[in-house]
Write an enzyme that holds these catalytic residues in place. Structure first.
Site, short mmCIF file in Angstrom:
data_model
loop_
_atom_site.label_atom_id
_atom_site.label_comp_id
_atom_site.label_asym_id
_atom_site.label_seq_id
_atom_site.Cartn_x
_atom_site.Cartn_y
_atom_site.Cartn_z
N SER A 15 0.81 -1.22 0.00
CA SER A 15 0.00 0.00 0.00
C SER A 15 0.84 1.27 0.00
O SER A 15 0.49 2.27 -0.62
CB SER A 15 -0.96 -0.01 1.18
OG SER A 15 -0.24 -0.09 2.39
N CYS B 47 -6.48 -6.85 0.44
CA CYS B 47 -5.22 -6.71 1.16
C CYS B 47 -4.69 -5.27 1.06
O CYS B 47 -5.30 -4.37 1.61
CB CYS B 47 -4.24 -7.77 0.68
SG CYS B 47 -2.99 -8.15 1.92
N HIS C 221 -6.66 -12.71 0.07
CA HIS C 221 -6.55 -12.63 -1.39
C HIS C 221 -7.56 -13.56 -2.07
O HIS C 221 -7.22 -14.71 -2.37
CB HIS C 221 -5.13 -13.03 -1.83
CG HIS C 221 -4.10 -11.99 -1.54
ND1 HIS C 221 -3.61 -11.14 -2.50
CD2 HIS C 221 -3.48 -11.65 -0.38
CE1 HIS C 221 -2.73 -10.32 -1.96
NE2 HIS C 221 -2.63 -10.61 -0.67
N GLU D 141 -8.46 -13.74 -5.02
CA GLU D 141 -8.03 -14.13 -6.37
C GLU D 141 -7.13 -15.37 -6.33
O GLU D 141 -6.83 -15.95 -7.36
CB GLU D 141 -7.33 -12.96 -7.07
CG GLU D 141 -5.92 -12.63 -6.59
CD GLU D 141 -5.86 -11.90 -5.24
OE1 GLU D 141 -6.92 -11.78 -4.59
OE2 GLU D 141 -4.76 -11.49 -4.84
N1 GLN Z 1 1.59 -5.69 3.90
C1 GLN Z 1 1.08 -5.04 2.73
C2 GLN Z 1 0.73 -3.57 2.99
O1 GLN Z 1 0.75 -3.15 4.09
C3 GLN Z 1 -0.14 -5.75 2.20
C4 GLN Z 1 0.23 -7.13 1.74
C5 GLN Z 1 -0.58 -7.65 0.60
O2 GLN Z 1 -1.26 -6.92 -0.11
N2 GLN Z 1 -0.48 -8.93 0.36
O3 GLN Z 1 0.44 -2.85 2.10
#
Ligand code: GLN
Length: 208
Positions: free
Chosen positions: A58, A88, A185, A187
């Protein structure tokens, strides 16, 4: 002729291909006329009837300042009712508040359209990634294979947020009107129910 819906996967960063594949399968399953493509530019985001924001990182997504205009367009469209599925890191991008155990509120730029407080990297290093069988009563599912990868946790939900599924006492799938979000996830689960749900929202959004 039946209407055709356009579904985009926001391809700033993250696991775009898996979502494209899941969406194509979901389109077939539901039997709608639909196109599935990556969306990155503001004009591409303007033209879709639903969008997926994939997992990834992110902070990286938020920092891709070359996409700032795209993120602004995305935010406006979601606020106007565009159906979206954030998974996520994509869920983190949707959240109103983002928290991190080390730094507290991260202050990272997010879209802020989903009324939740989300904590990044909740499950720490030793359980970086894991799978769990979860029930998703709201979608009529039992034993859904949920794949968590450096997953966030939803710590608080606002009054307009419906919890679709929980795991270990925390919400892991939520819905707020046109916004669907999962900490896992979908997907990678081998099931396309979340993508099908997004397509259903897109169909009613388009025919509104
Ligand atoms: N840890 C990631 C984050 O904070 C997210 C992990 C993921 O999208 N699989 O953005």
């Amino acid at each position: 002729m039946a209407m055709e819906i356009a579904i985009g996967v926001a391809s700033f960063q993250g696991d775009v291909e898996e979502h494209l594949a899941a969406l194509r399968e979901a389109v077939k399953k539901i039997g709608v006329r639909g196109t599935v493509s990556t969306t990155r530019l503001p004009e591409e985001i303007e033209s879709v009837d639903a969008v997926v924001i994939p997992g990834g990182e992110s902070t990286v997504i938020a920092k891709l300042s070359s996409y700032k205009k795209s993120l602004d367009v995305l935010k406006n469209r979601i606020n106007e009712g565009l159906p979206v599925l954030g998974t996520c890191a994509g869920l983190i991008m949707l959240a109103r508040r983002v928290y991190d155990r080390v730094v507290g509120e991260t202050g990272q730029p997010v879209l802020g359209v989903l009324d939740i407080l989300v904590e990044r990297n909740t499950y720490g290093r030793q359980r970086d990634s894991f799978e769990a069988q979860i029930d998703i009563p709201a979608l009529g599912l039992k034993s859904f294979r949920a794949v968590f990868i450096r997953a966030p946790a939803i710590l608080e939900t606002g009054p307009g947020v419906e919890v679709l599924a929980s795991f270990a006492d925390k919400p892991v799938a939520v819905r707020q009107g046109n916004i669907l979000g999962t900490t896992f996830h979908p997907e990678l689960s081998g099931s396309t129910v979340f993508h099908e749900e997004l397509i259903r929202l897109a169909t009613s959004y388009k025919s509104r």
